[in-house]
Design an enzyme around this catalytic site. Structure first.
Site, short mmCIF file in Angstrom:
data_model
loop_
_atom_site.label_atom_id
_atom_site.label_comp_id
_atom_site.label_asym_id
_atom_site.label_seq_id
_atom_site.Cartn_x
_atom_site.Cartn_y
_atom_site.Cartn_z
CD GLU A 1 -4.20 -6.26 2.32
OE1 GLU A 1 -4.96 -5.65 3.12
OE2 GLU A 1 -3.00 -5.99 2.20
CD GLU B 1 -3.14 -1.05 2.08
OE1 GLU B 1 -2.93 -0.44 3.15
OE2 GLU B 1 -4.21 -1.62 1.82
C1 GLA Z 1 -4.29 -2.94 4.78
C2 GLA Z 1 -2.90 -3.56 4.82
C3 GLA Z 1 -2.84 -4.86 5.56
C4 GLA Z 1 -3.68 -4.81 6.80
C5 GLA Z 1 -5.08 -4.49 6.40
C6 GLA Z 1 -6.06 -4.51 7.56
O1 GLA Z 1 -5.00 -3.19 3.67
O2 GLA Z 1 -2.35 -3.74 3.55
O3 GLA Z 1 -1.49 -5.12 5.88
O4 GLA Z 1 -3.18 -3.85 7.66
O5 GLA Z 1 -5.11 -3.20 5.87
O6 GLA Z 1 -7.36 -4.27 7.12
#
Ligand code: GLA
Ligand code: ZN
Length: 668
Positions: free
Chosen positions: A313, A157
């Site tokens: 994710e 991210e």
């Molecule tokens: C983000 C991060 C993950 C985790 C999630 C939790 O998307 O990339 O590492 O922290 O949030 O929702």
């Protein structure tokens, strides 16, 4: 048409998620083995590893400990799982911050961060770049022939910015490259204003609450530069990976609601788009809106490459970081996964596989709970998704047959955010684009959301809300599109400034004036709750927030303002141009107006809904197609049963929070 599968020779949905076996290193003989047993039961075929593993991979400077990762990779291969292997740069080990404080960020107030958290690295730091490259090289060399390796996951991210002296230097170099001379920069930035004229490049500093906080041209270039920093950092990360594993695609996980990076620019160097989707479902009627927004975000991400993407994710249950960590109501997990697939995801992955015992994410939803067994509601829901995905191979690589393009341009959003005028904080670029999108979502009509500089050739309708800044080449592209018979829809605040935010001098919408056939003389901002109206086709619609006062310069007026001193003047126009038409909506309106307006546009352009019958409120229809075979997704975002009927499908009952997939009339 059909795209090749994202993972070479793996024409199946990836199903899995973030896995942190290093947190369980002391229990590997029991927990790791159990993880594999549980993964199989959950129909999981892929795990993402190494995401925040730097301190375990390189506990001391230059000392790599990859033995544990060897074991993990072997274990994944033995269990026929695809490894999504991450580079660890999202978080750095404490020894590094201590020895090389330059790897940490400096904020806009020029304060130097201390060690901690994630995403706290300077993208310019030569040390950080070198350390990242070295560890990526070690990973690439070690696993280049490993049978489990399927996809590279770069960092995590990407976000934020750094204002350290190194970044200032690179900012100046970026500006030199962009403007060549200080004189050109001073002119482009209108620097005689407030005595801003620079006489030496060294005088230029990034935006700061302590300095340039309102210099919109400077701020815009700083945001562009920050995007280049991320892009360049990404390129530095993938260099060793491309050298040793040229056939393994690389991606980095994006966040659809994040606007700090011009993702359209970053996407150019990514092999495949991946993103992290976390809608806040409520279990209440608001879920219709949540569902529409989630769809919008999926389409926004798919639009970056207009190809199937990776859902890197998502949360199988409660999101611990939400103020209200609400559980997913029964059915919701399946629904949100199938929704992603409906919009072009060729994978369904979660954060996280197993809840950690400690750390701030110990209570974030996971496949495996602390209790540790397969006997949980969430686990069963996940297994059901995995089982279903195994039957959907035919969908892999299919396209979204959109005839409508909706422009969303990160740089226009930035320029509007920093422009002083209009409604300041409520100019709402992102939200406005979404409101236009929602009209098609309700109707089950697929839309591509694209940057203003992409090609518009394949579409019948092009919608560009608030096209405030006209970037290079865009005017020519839009004109060519309309000339050839396309329908273009523009709104208030279109064609005000060029790429460096200099206002057009011959009346708005600047170089789009002849295409739209209007001159926008003034724009009225309304107080909250204040209303004007648009009279169109015998109906009266509310107009609020922003009302542009326009003159006809060739266009025909369709609708007029109903009130105030500009009552009776045009508020909705159409102009014929070549074989096409250009519409102009002069004011912000509600969904009632947009619904009627887009009904007309859709009818004129002969665009069909994916579902031939009426769609009840809260039910979305989406379609993916390989050109011959269509997959129709019917998604119920309400907490009650919905009945649907069409000639093609007959009568269908959709249970609460349910997803139905039909292919040529057969249930899949
Ligand atoms: C983000 C991060 C993950 C985790 C999630 C939790 O998307 O990339 O590492 O922290 O949030 O929702
Ligand atoms: Zn820096």
């Amino acid at each position: 048409m059909k795209y090749p599968p994202i993972i070479k020779n793996f024409p199946r949905f990836l199903h899995g998620g973030d896995y942190n076996p290093e947190q369980w290193l002391d229990w590997k003989d029991t927990i790791w083995k159990e993880d594999m047993r549980l993964a199989k039961l959950a129909h999981i075929n892929s795990l993402s590893v190494g995401i925040f593993s730097w301190s375990t991979l390189e506990p001391e400077e230059g000392v790599y400990r990859l033995d544990w990762l060897d074991e993990v990779m072997d274990m994944l291969a033995e269990n026929k799982m695809v490894a999504v292997l991450a580079t660890p740069s999202g978080a750095r080990p404490p020894w590094m911050s201590k020895k090389y404080p330059e790897v940490l960020r400096v904020n806009a107030a020029r304060q130097h961060n201390i060690h901690g958290g994630r995403h706290n690295h300077c993208m310019s730091s030569p040390v950080y770049r070198e350390k990242t490259r070295a560890i990526n090289m070690a990973l690439a060399k070690r696993y280049k022939d490993h049978p489990a390796l399927g996809l590279w996951h770069i960092s995590n991210e990407f976000s934020g910015e750094c204002h350290c002296p190194l970044c200032q230097e690179r900012f100046r170099a970026y500006l030199k490259d962009r403007y060549k001379t200080l004189d050109a920069l001073n002119r482009a930035w209108w620097n005689r204003f407030w005595s801003n004229t620079f006489t030496d490049w060294e005088q230029i500093e990034s935006p700061s609450p302590l300095g340039h906080s309102t210099h919109n041209a400077l701020k815009l270039d700083w945001r562009r530069f920050t995007t280049e920093q991320h892009r360049d950092f990404y390129l530095n990360e993938i260099a060793p990976l491309k050298e040793f594993t040229p056939d393994i695609p690389c991606t980095t996980n994006l966040m659809a609601a994040y606007t700090g990076i011009d993702y359209a620019r970053l996407a150019e160097v990514m092999d495949v788009i991946s993103w992290d989707s976390y809608p806040q479902w409520t279990g209440r009627d608001e879920d219709i809106e949540v569902g529409a927004k989630a769809s919008y975000h999926h389409d926004l991400m798919r639009g970056l490459k207009r190809k199937p993407f990776v859902l890197m994710e998502s949360c199988p249950s409660a999101q611990n970081w939400r103020p209200v960590a609400k559980l997913h109501r029964p059915g919701l997990h399946m629904l949100q996964c199938m929704q992603a697939v409906a919009h072009g995801a060729d994978t369904v992955q979660y954060f996280q596989f197993r809840k950690g015992r400690g750390g701030s994410e110990q209570f974030h939803g996971a496949v495996v709970d602390h209790e540790g067994s397969e006997n949980t509601r969430v686990f069963r829901d996940i297994a059901a998704v995995g089982e279903r995905l195994e039957k959907l191979d035919g969908i892999i690589g299919t396209d979204t047959p959109a005839k409508i393009a909706l422009v969303h341009d990160y740089q226009i959003g930035w320029a509007l955010e920093d422009a002083k005028g209009f409604l300041q904080d409520k100019t709402n670029y992102q939200e406005t684009v979404f409101k236009h999108y929602r009209e098609f979502w309700k109707r089950g009509i697929p839309v591509d959301i694209i940057d203003s500089r992409q090609s518009f050739d394949k579409y019948a309708v092009l919608i560009a809300p608030m096209l405030y800044m006209l970037r290079e080449g865009v005017v020519e592209q839009i004109k060519a599109f309309v000339k050839q018979g396309g329908t273009f829809v523009a709104t208030y605040i279109t064609g005000y400034v060029n790429e460096s935010t200099l206002a057009f001098m011959d009346g708005f919408p600047g170089p789009l004036k002849d295409l739209l056939g209007v001159w926008c003389e003034e724009i009225d901002a309304l107080f909250p709750g204040e209303r004007n109206s648009i009279e169109w086709q015998g109906k009266t619609y509310a107009a609020f927030d922003l009302c542009e006062l326009i003159h006809l310069k060739g266009a025909e007026a369709l609708g007029h303002y109903g009130g105030d001193f500009y009552a009776g003047t045009p508020a909705l126009t159409v102009n014929r141009y070549g074989a096409g038409k250009a519409y102009f909506i002069a004011a912000r309106t509600g969904a009632d107006f947009l619904a009627d307006f887009y009904r007309k546009i859709i009818e004129e352009a002969g665009i069909q809904s994916a579902f031939a019958g009426a769609l009840p409120k809260g039910v979305s229809a989406q379609v993916r197609s390989d050109g011959e075979k269509d997959y129709l997704f019917l998604l119920n975002f309400t907490n009650h049963e919905q009945m649907l009927e069409s000639g093609e499908t007959g009568r269908l009952a959709l249970p609460p929070y349910n997803a139905l997939i039909l292919s040529k009339g057969d249930r899949a």
